[in-house]
Design a protein around this motif. Structure first.
Motif, PDB file in Angstrom:
ATOM      1  N   SER A  77       0.831  -1.207   0.000  1.00  0.00           N
ATOM      2  CA  SER A  77       0.000   0.000   0.000  1.00  0.00           C
ATOM      3  C   SER A  77       0.862   1.252   0.000  1.00  0.00           C
ATOM      4  CB  SER A  77      -0.933   0.000   1.209  1.00  0.00           C
ATOM      5  OG  SER A  77      -0.185   0.036   2.424  1.00  0.00           O
ATOM      6  N   ALA A  78       2.025   1.223   0.686  1.00  0.00           N
ATOM      7  CA  ALA A  78       2.930   2.370   0.661  1.00  0.00           C
ATOM      8  C   ALA A  78       3.458   2.602  -0.750  1.00  0.00           C
ATOM      9  CB  ALA A  78       4.081   2.150   1.633  1.00  0.00           C
TER      10      ALA A  78
ATOM     11  N   MET B 210       2.757   6.025  -2.944  1.00  0.00           N
ATOM     12  CA  MET B 210       3.786   6.888  -3.536  1.00  0.00           C
ATOM     13  C   MET B 210       3.600   7.045  -5.032  1.00  0.00           C
ATOM     14  SD  MET B 210       7.285   5.952  -1.426  1.00  0.00           S
ATOM     15  CE  MET B 210       7.167   4.189  -1.694  1.00  0.00           C
ATOM     16  N   ASN B 211       3.205   5.975  -5.693  1.00  0.00           N
ATOM     17  CA  ASN B 211       2.963   6.080  -7.128  1.00  0.00           C
ATOM     18  C   ASN B 211       1.682   6.866  -7.421  1.00  0.00           C
ATOM     19  OD1 ASN B 211       4.887   4.265  -8.979  1.00  0.00           O
ATOM     20  ND2 ASN B 211       4.703   3.316  -6.951  1.00  0.00           N
TER      21      ASN B 211
ATOM     22  N   THR C 278       2.098   5.916 -17.445  1.00  0.00           N
ATOM     23  CA  THR C 278       1.721   4.512 -17.590  1.00  0.00           C
ATOM     24  C   THR C 278       2.420   3.644 -16.558  1.00  0.00           C
ATOM     25  OG1 THR C 278       1.443   4.885 -19.967  1.00  0.00           O
ATOM     26  CG2 THR C 278       1.631   2.596 -19.228  1.00  0.00           C
ATOM     27  N   VAL C 279       3.694   3.937 -16.322  1.00  0.00           N
ATOM     28  CA  VAL C 279       4.445   3.159 -15.334  1.00  0.00           C
ATOM     29  C   VAL C 279       3.791   3.238 -13.962  1.00  0.00           C
ATOM     30  CG1 VAL C 279       6.632   3.001 -14.090  1.00  0.00           C
ATOM     31  CG2 VAL C 279       6.618   3.310 -16.569  1.00  0.00           C
ATOM     32  N   ASN C 280       3.400   4.451 -13.549  1.00  0.00           N
ATOM     33  CA  ASN C 280       2.765   4.597 -12.237  1.00  0.00           C
ATOM     34  C   ASN C 280       1.438   3.855 -12.166  1.00  0.00           C
ATOM     35  OD1 ASN C 280       4.143   6.768 -10.289  1.00  0.00           O
ATOM     36  ND2 ASN C 280       4.566   7.343 -12.396  1.00  0.00           N
TER      37      ASN C 280
ATOM     38  N   ILE D 244       0.687   0.776  -9.494  1.00  0.00           N
ATOM     39  CA  ILE D 244      -0.467   0.795  -8.598  1.00  0.00           C
ATOM     40  C   ILE D 244      -1.322  -0.453  -8.811  1.00  0.00           C
ATOM     41  CG2 ILE D 244      -2.609   2.015  -8.057  1.00  0.00           C
ATOM     42  CD1 ILE D 244      -1.168   4.619  -8.819  1.00  0.00           C
ATOM     43  N   LEU D 245      -1.587  -0.774 -10.065  1.00  0.00           N
ATOM     44  CA  LEU D 245      -2.381  -1.964 -10.364  1.00  0.00           C
ATOM     45  C   LEU D 245      -1.687  -3.224  -9.873  1.00  0.00           C
ATOM     46  CD1 LEU D 245      -4.872  -3.189 -11.732  1.00  0.00           C
ATOM     47  CD2 LEU D 245      -3.583  -3.225 -13.887  1.00  0.00           C
TER      48      LEU D 245
END
Length: 608
Positions: free
Chosen positions: A358-359, A363-364, A389-391, A395-396
């Protein structure tokens, strides 16, 4: 036989530490920000009393005005003193669970005390000058004292009457809470089976003790008379006793401009911990028919709904719902059973994995919010995959891994998996709550974009006061010796100029000579000001533009507490002949300014 002595226990020390922590957070930098119009309107009557003015309208909050007058009389007026009583009385709340810990349970009572001490909404409400927090704290204390009415003596009912009297003196906010309480009580009585509610309170005692209602009314009436007039020193307080009810009724016809959606945003943005566990507790209580859970859930729901429909609402009025919500949450958290051995290790391991993932997702998400705002769109890798896209992928991926981790443990032992999920979620929500505490109490007031405080927020009042003091010393020989014409006449401005002797409304002072200083808003211009004065603008009030926030804007606010703001400016016009260089003093780029002149062009103020 003498009464048994009560020894100091670890439980007593814990309550003392919790209350000290809560009070410290409420008092820390309490006077750092200037008073807003909402606060200044409440503090001005108290200051007028301390200044010796005879005919003072105490307004709808006579209790706050009289008690604050006493502090002004003893210690002088300041922003800190103006907010002292609400902060101090708000510090009482963590002691309330101790008074009914036998009904609530020792562990849930301690958990509720921690929640009441560190809840961001309750802290923010306690840091607002005026009577709302005093009304909540004294009303809650009254109810707690009356909970064990069948076992209580005359002293208990006398204390309850005193608290009730002080609550009635605290202004319109009491009636918001009282209306919600009555609505919840009527609903509870309608849905509860006969005999489940105690009908005995208020009846005369069989053993000949006095009627508790009589004790309550007498002690409450005496408190209203003496505290509302400070032992008859201020007779006008008698006429102000009904001001709270009148103010509440006027609120139905005078909208405050706070939309209901802002209340929902405040609950979701600050109260995640209490909302999650209170909802679970209410759901469990309704399924099992538990009276305490039903009563607390109805009280919280009634308070929220009433504030939603009340046109004169402020976000801080939601504080009436937070006390029953914390009661529910504390009971739910207290139900978590203690475990040992391998089960505890696996649950803790799952909680740690969930926290780590979750951290990473958080951050993302913060980075993604900055990218949406256009702060930085630099590609992370040398190929064509951009950082946006990377972020999203990170997250996903974190969400998928959290789901897989929980599912894997659940296949081994559902109870262990559920416990690990609760532990991890609790820690995440605690961090969110502490972030809210930082925002409402520890962050620089100039940078605050918090939902709980009445708007408009204060601006550069301290800089304006400093400039006026320096001008007075330089031209009149006294830092409060200037004659000031007040065209921009707002409660916050009156409060900022309270120590200046020669302050009058309007540009004309009754004579031919113009005043040394004129304070006017941006749209309140006069030809005489442009020809005979030189001006400097100051940001006087700030209104966060919540209505301009879209989904991405609310995301940035939730993560960074950032939001656009609309500023109202006030212009300080000073006579040109007060300065050695005359008209040239305020010209842009003037290289030489006399060293003895005041810091009229200080940081934070722009040229006009």
């Amino acid at each position: 036989m003498s009464a048994p002595r009560r020894n100091l226990t670890v439980e007593h020390l814990l309550y003392g530490l919790i209350a000290a922590l809560g009070l410290g957070v409420r008092l820390f930098r309490l006077g750092a920000s200037p008073l807003s119009d909402f606060e200044a309107a409440a503090a001005l009557p108290a200051w007028q009393l301390s200044a010796g003015q005879t005919f003072v309208d105490l307004g709808p909050q006579p209790g706050y005005a009289v008690l604050t007058w006493l502090l002004f009389f003893l210690f002088g007026s300041s922003n800190f003193i103006a907010r002292f009583w609400p902060a101090l009385v708000g510090g009482i709340l963590p002691f309330l669970p101790y008074l009914f810990r036998k009904r609530l349970g020792s562990i849930p009572a301690l958990l509720m005390a921690v929640g009441l001490a560190l809840d961001p909404g309750l802290i923010a409400a306690a840091r607002i000058a005026g009577g709302p927090m005093m009304a909540l704290a004294f009303a809650a204390l009254t109810l707690v004292l009356l909970m064990d009415s069948q076992k209580g003596g005359s002293l208990q009912f006398s204390l309850a009457g005193i608290c009730l009297g002080l609550a009635l003196l605290s202004g319109p906010s009491l009636w918001i809470g009282a209306a919600g309480f009555v609505l919840a009580a009527i609903t509870l009585r309608a849905i509860m089976p006969p005999g489940r509610l105690d009908p005995e309170w208020g009846r005369a005692r069989a053993d000949g003790q006095p009627d508790p209602r009589r004790i309550l009314l007498i002690s409450g009436g005496i408190t209203l008379l003496l505290a509302g007039t400070f032992f008859l020193r201020f007779p006008q307080g008698i006429g102000a006793l009904g001001g709270g009810l009148v103010g509440f009724l006027l609120g139905w016809a005078q909208p405050s401009g706070v939309p209901p959606g802002r209340l929902i945003a405040a609950l979701l943005g600050y109260q995640g911990l209490v909302l999650v566990f209170a909802s679970l507790s209410a759901w469990r209580g309704w399924r099992r028919g538990q009276t305490v859970e039903k009563a607390a859930a109805l009280a919280a729901l009634s308070a929220v709904l009433l504030v939603m429909v009340y046109p004169g609402r402020q976000v801080a009025d939601l504080a009436w719902a937070l006390v029953p919500l914390w009661l529910l949450a504390a009971r739910e958290i207290g139900r978590q059973e203690a475990v040992a051995g391998l089960d505890r290790v696996v649950s803790a391991g799952l909680a740690a994995v969930l926290l780590t993932l979750s951290a990473s997702a958080w951050m993302n998400l913060a980075r993604l919010s900055s990218l949406v705002a256009g702060v930085n769109t630099t590609p992370l890798f040398i190929w064509t995959v951009d950082q946006y896209t990377v972020n999203l992928l990170v997250i996903l991926g974190a969400i998928i891994l959290m789901g897989l981790s929980y599912t894997t443990i659940r296949m081994w032992d559902p109870a262990v998996a559920r416990r690990g999920l609760v532990w991890g979620l609790s820690v995440m929500l605690v961090f969110g709550m502490l972030s809210g505490v930082w925002g409402v109490s520890l962050r620089d007031p100039v940078e605050q974009r918090e939902l709980w405080f009445p708007e408009p927020l204060a601006g550069q009042a301290d800089l304006l006061e400093k400039t006026l003091h320096e001008l007075g010393e330089w031209t009149a020989g006294h830092d409060r010796g200037l004659e000031i014409a007040l065209v921009y006449d707002q409660p916050s401005m009156r409060w900022a100029l309270r120590d200046f002797a020669a302050v009058h409304s309007g540009l004309s002072s009754g004579g031919e000579t113009l005043p040394a200083v004129v304070l006017a808003g941006e749209g309140e211009q006069d030809l005489r000001l442009a020809s005979a004065y030189r001006g400097q603008d100051f940001v006087w009030s700030v209104r966060p533009a919540w209505e301009l926030l879209g989904l991405d804007g609310w995301l940035r606010w939730w993560i960074f507490r950032q939001a656009p703001a609309q500023q109202d400016q006030v212009i300080l016009w000073a006579q040109a002949d007060m300065f050695l260089a005359g008209e040239e003093v305020f010209e842009i780029g003037e290289p030489e300014i006399d060293a003895e002149q005041p810091a009229f062009l200080d940081d934070g103020a722009s040229e006009n």
